[in-house]
Design a protein around this motif. Structure first.
Motif, mmCIF file in Angstrom:
data_model
loop_
_atom_site.group_PDB
_atom_site.id
_atom_site.type_symbol
_atom_site.label_atom_id
_atom_site.label_comp_id
_atom_site.label_asym_id
_atom_site.label_seq_id
_atom_site.Cartn_x
_atom_site.Cartn_y
_atom_site.Cartn_z
ATOM 1 N N ASP A 75 -1.533 1.938 16.106
ATOM 2 C CA ASP A 75 -1.102 0.774 14.951
ATOM 3 C C ASP A 75 -1.043 -0.734 16.020
ATOM 4 O O ASP A 75 -0.202 -0.931 16.703
ATOM 5 C CB ASP A 75 -0.762 1.126 14.151
ATOM 6 N N ARG A 76 -2.200 -1.705 15.463
ATOM 7 C CA ARG A 76 -2.402 -2.683 15.786
ATOM 8 C C ARG A 76 -1.918 -3.635 14.990
ATOM 9 O O ARG A 76 -2.659 -4.472 15.619
ATOM 10 C CB ARG A 76 -3.884 -2.841 16.596
ATOM 11 N N GLN B 253 -4.541 -4.093 12.510
ATOM 12 C CA GLN B 253 -5.595 -4.947 12.242
ATOM 13 C C GLN B 253 -6.346 -3.919 10.909
ATOM 14 O O GLN B 253 -5.744 -2.910 10.371
ATOM 15 C CB GLN B 253 -6.616 -4.340 13.001
ATOM 16 N N GLN C 245 -8.859 -0.129 11.250
ATOM 17 C CA GLN C 245 -8.702 0.481 12.607
ATOM 18 C C GLN C 245 -9.497 1.947 12.758
ATOM 19 O O GLN C 245 -9.452 2.606 11.697
ATOM 20 C CB GLN C 245 -7.188 0.916 12.612
ATOM 21 N N GLU D 35 -15.591 -0.673 15.079
ATOM 22 C CA GLU D 35 -14.102 -1.016 15.451
ATOM 23 C C GLU D 35 -14.502 -3.160 14.792
ATOM 24 O O GLU D 35 -14.083 -3.893 13.967
ATOM 25 C CB GLU D 35 -13.492 -1.021 15.536
ATOM 26 N N ASN E 85 -14.165 -5.625 11.709
ATOM 27 C CA ASN E 85 -13.156 -6.696 11.788
ATOM 28 C C ASN E 85 -13.503 -7.851 11.930
ATOM 29 O O ASN E 85 -12.607 -8.912 12.035
ATOM 30 C CB ASN E 85 -12.179 -6.135 12.487
ATOM 31 N N TYR F 135 -0.903 -6.026 6.810
ATOM 32 C CA TYR F 135 -2.028 -6.049 7.412
ATOM 33 C C TYR F 135 -3.825 -6.695 7.345
ATOM 34 O O TYR F 135 -4.844 -6.918 8.325
ATOM 35 C CB TYR F 135 -2.418 -4.286 7.463
#
Length: 677
Positions: free
Chosen positions: A286-287, A289, A292, A495, A499, A581
């Motif tokens: 989990d970053r 974002q 993900q 990804e 994003n 998020y």
């Protein structure tokens, strides 16, 4: 299975003295006649497939389903269950002689049933107040395991005095102290948790294995049937860290629980290898974002030696199954709007086997599919294309595929469908390639000018694709050219593309959409003075954003939108998720950013006649969002209307008539403002 409409037209051909159905465009009532298959389950030996056949009842406004079985080669296609009820979630025993499934066939109570496939005899395994959740067979075939909700009273500090005998008082006040107190499609959440149970196939009382204050995911059995594996979030801060789940094992006899994974991020969907030595699972680090990638991992069954398998594969792994040797897996994924089935080695090499997976979203053209694999590398999957909802198809490991059903051929044989063509263009913002699809009306004449509808998907981290949509086809049948697209932020492009809207939504996705309209206008068959726009959920956000940025559209329908991000993140279900998020800060920590991205901020620019539409029991984008925009438009003296769908949650089409009501509302609003020929 399928109900015939009472207003069916026939033409008598005097020459042949035969009878032929008159060809016509789709009508809204035809939605009740559309069927699709879901959850295809191939037998362990690959010889047969059991699938769920979904249909609708026009008299009761219900979505219904039965189980069917067919040989792998397509022969002997026949029902296992019949009747106007819901039979679904079939699971083969490991020896292929029995199945369990869920059904409300007896008394509207959802129960778990056992069927012997040689005799088709059926018995109810459960009669519990709550319905079993996800079910799995033990390897010895003697037990099933499942998770099931166990209610628990929500404690209240409020103590009411005893009322006099015979007095009629209001219901007591509802005391709420949990963060997540209501859920879309659930309403206000009752106290309790999903717990694990086992049950012998001879029936009896389910044995409860867990008693914690946490929810337990669907279990699978260890090879020797001594343990269950499942996913759960047992962390003390689980209300704040909703994505931090782990894979656990629990002893069936001892109840002893052990965590097999330990990292910041979700770990779920465990699948045991054929020899029981390894577990494949899905998740990510989990970053924080907005989007993900869901990635594939493999670890030893004791939790050791966890490895990322799909690290070089820039697509979401949506589902997986082990190959027969246990040295690789098969995965479902979506690439540029096209659902695919592929093999992946433990070193991460991906080889496509089949494409066209999809068709489970009847209303809008979302990518959604299901597949299952046998012990000898044969597969059954939902086949979805632009000209039909999901049908059943099979394929072997060499890519030899075959479509086994054509559920809607009877209907579509005398109904004209709009033609769907892929379209790519460059965004005016940064020249990125954007994908979309153009649907032209039946009997399309490119020399004419047609009104156009831009239809925008929700999510925003989802994707449209090469699949059938009853809603899009209804717009085409009404004479509109329809453009549906995957602007930046959509999945199935990697990804980085997803994003591009991280902490910046909505913004330049607007440019992608307007560039798509411009590209379509160059084709010459769209009337630039008759442009319309609509979208739902995330698409509703963008539709409301569009009318605040441009007046090029004659009218707009904003369905189940977010209008004010400040209010949305505080009363949507999943309160702990959206600010963390999608924004990175709470609203009071960064109010300017929340309002900069809120369509409500730009309501003073709106001149486009705009309809709002939301389900009255929508707790994902609560109807108060629509009410805010409606009131603001009224105060601005902009032509507006509000449509409220009674009893509907965020998925408005929970009843067939709701889908029809949505389409009819959109068309009525656009017809009101369309230039007449």
């Amino acid at each position: 299975m399928k109900k015939l409409l009472t207003t069916t037209f026939f033409t008598v051909l005097s020459i042949s003295l035969g009878m032929t159905q008159v060809q016509s465009n789709l009508e809204l009532l035809d939605i009740f006649n559309m069927e699709y298959i879901s959850d295809p389950q191939i037998s362990p030996d690959g010889s047969k497939v059991i699938y769920v056949r979904n249909f609708k009842d026009v008299m009761t406004d219900r979505n219904l389903s039965n189980l069917w079985i067919v040989n792998f080669d397509g022969s002997n296609n026949r029902p296992l269950t019949t009747g106007n009820h819901n039979d679904f979630a079939p699971k083969w025993s490991h020896d292929g002689t029995k199945i369990v499934f869920k059904s409300n066939m007896a008394d509207e109570k959802m129960k778990l049933y056992l069927m012997w496939l040689d005799t088709k005899e059926t018995m109810a395994l459960t009669n519990t107040p709550q319905a079993p959740g996800q079910v799995s067979w033990s390897h010895n075939g003697r037990y099933v395991a499942f998770n099931m909700f166990v209610p628990k009273e929500n404690k209240s500090i409020i103590k009411m005095p005893a009322k006099p005998e015979g007095a009629k008082w209001n219901d007591p006040p509802k005391y709420i102290d949990q963060m997540n107190y209501r859920g879309d499609g659930q309403g206000y959440i009752k106290g309790g948790n999903m717990q694990l149970f086992t049950l012998p196939i001879s029936g009896g009382t389910p044995k409860q294995l867990t008693f914690s204050d946490f929810d337990h995911g669907g279990p699978i059995w260890s090879k020797n049937d001594s343990h269950l594996y499942f996913s759960a979030n047992f962390h003390k801060d689980e209300e704040f860290e909703a994505l931090d789940s782990e894979i656990y094992q629990i002893g069936v006899g001892t109840g002893e629980t052990k965590a097999l994974t330990d990292r910041n991020g979700p770990d779920g969907n465990p699948v045991l290898s054929p020899d029981g030595s390894k577990i494949a699972y899905l998740g990510f680090d989990d970053r924080l974002q907005g989007y993900q990638l869901t990635q594939l991992y493999v670890m030893n069954a004791d939790g050791s030696n966890a490895q990322l398998i799909s690290g070089d594969f820039d697509r979401d792994v949506e589902d997986m199954a082990w190959n027969s040797k246990g040295d690789g897996l098969y995965v479902a994924y979506t690439d540029k709007g096209l659902g695919k089935l592929a093999s992946i080695t433990l070193s991460g090499k991906v080889t496509d086997i089949a494409e066209g997976l999809g068709g489970l979203s009847l209303g809008r053209p979302y990518n959604a599919a299901s597949f299952s694999g046998s012990s000898n590398n044969k597969f059954a999957y939902t086949l979805g294309k632009t000209d039909h909802p999901s049908d059943l198809a099979v394929v072997d490991a060499k890519g030899n595929s075959k479509r086994l059903t054509a559920l809607n051929d009877d209907l579509f044989s005398f109904k004209n469908l709009g033609k769907v063509e892929e379209l790519w263009w460059e965004s005016s913002y940064d020249q990125r390639k954007i994908q979309g699809w153009v649907v032209t009306p039946p009997n399309f004449d490119p020399s004419k000018k047609y009104p156009m509808i831009l239809e925008i998907h929700g999510g925003p981290f989802t994707s449209y694709g090469f699949v059938y949509s009853a809603e899009i086809q209804a717009y085409a049948a009404a004479g509109y050219v329809v453009l549906y697209t995957n602007p930046r932020g959509s999945t199935s492009y990697g990804e980085e593309f997803g994003n591009l809207i991280h902490h910046d939504y909505p913004n330049h996705d607007y440019d992608d959409l307007m560039s798509g309209v411009d590209a379509l206008l160059t084709k010459g068959f769209v009337d630039q003075d008759n442009l319309f726009v609509t979208g739902g959920s995330g698409g509703g956000v963008l539709t409301a954003w569009i009318v605040g940025k441009t007046d090029r559209f004659k009218a707009a329908v904003v369905a189940k939108p977010v209008i004010n991000w400040y209010s949305f993140v505080l009363y949507a279900d999943g309160v702990q998720f959206f600010s963390k998020y999608w924004f990175g800060k709470k609203p009071w920590e960064d109010p300017e950013n929340y309002m900069r991205r809120s369509p409500l901020t730009y309501v003073g620019n709106v001149t486009t006649p705009t309809m709002l539409m939301t389900g009255e029991e929508d707790y994902r984008t609560p109807i108060a969002e629509s009410e805010q925009f409606y009131a603001a438009l009224k105060l601005q003296n902009v032509e507006t209307a509000m449509v409220r769908i009674p009893g509907a949650s965020h998925g408005i089409a929970n009843k067939p008539s709701n889908l029809i009501a949505k389409i009819a509302s959109v068309l009525a609003w656009f017809e009101k403002y369309k230039d007449k020929d």
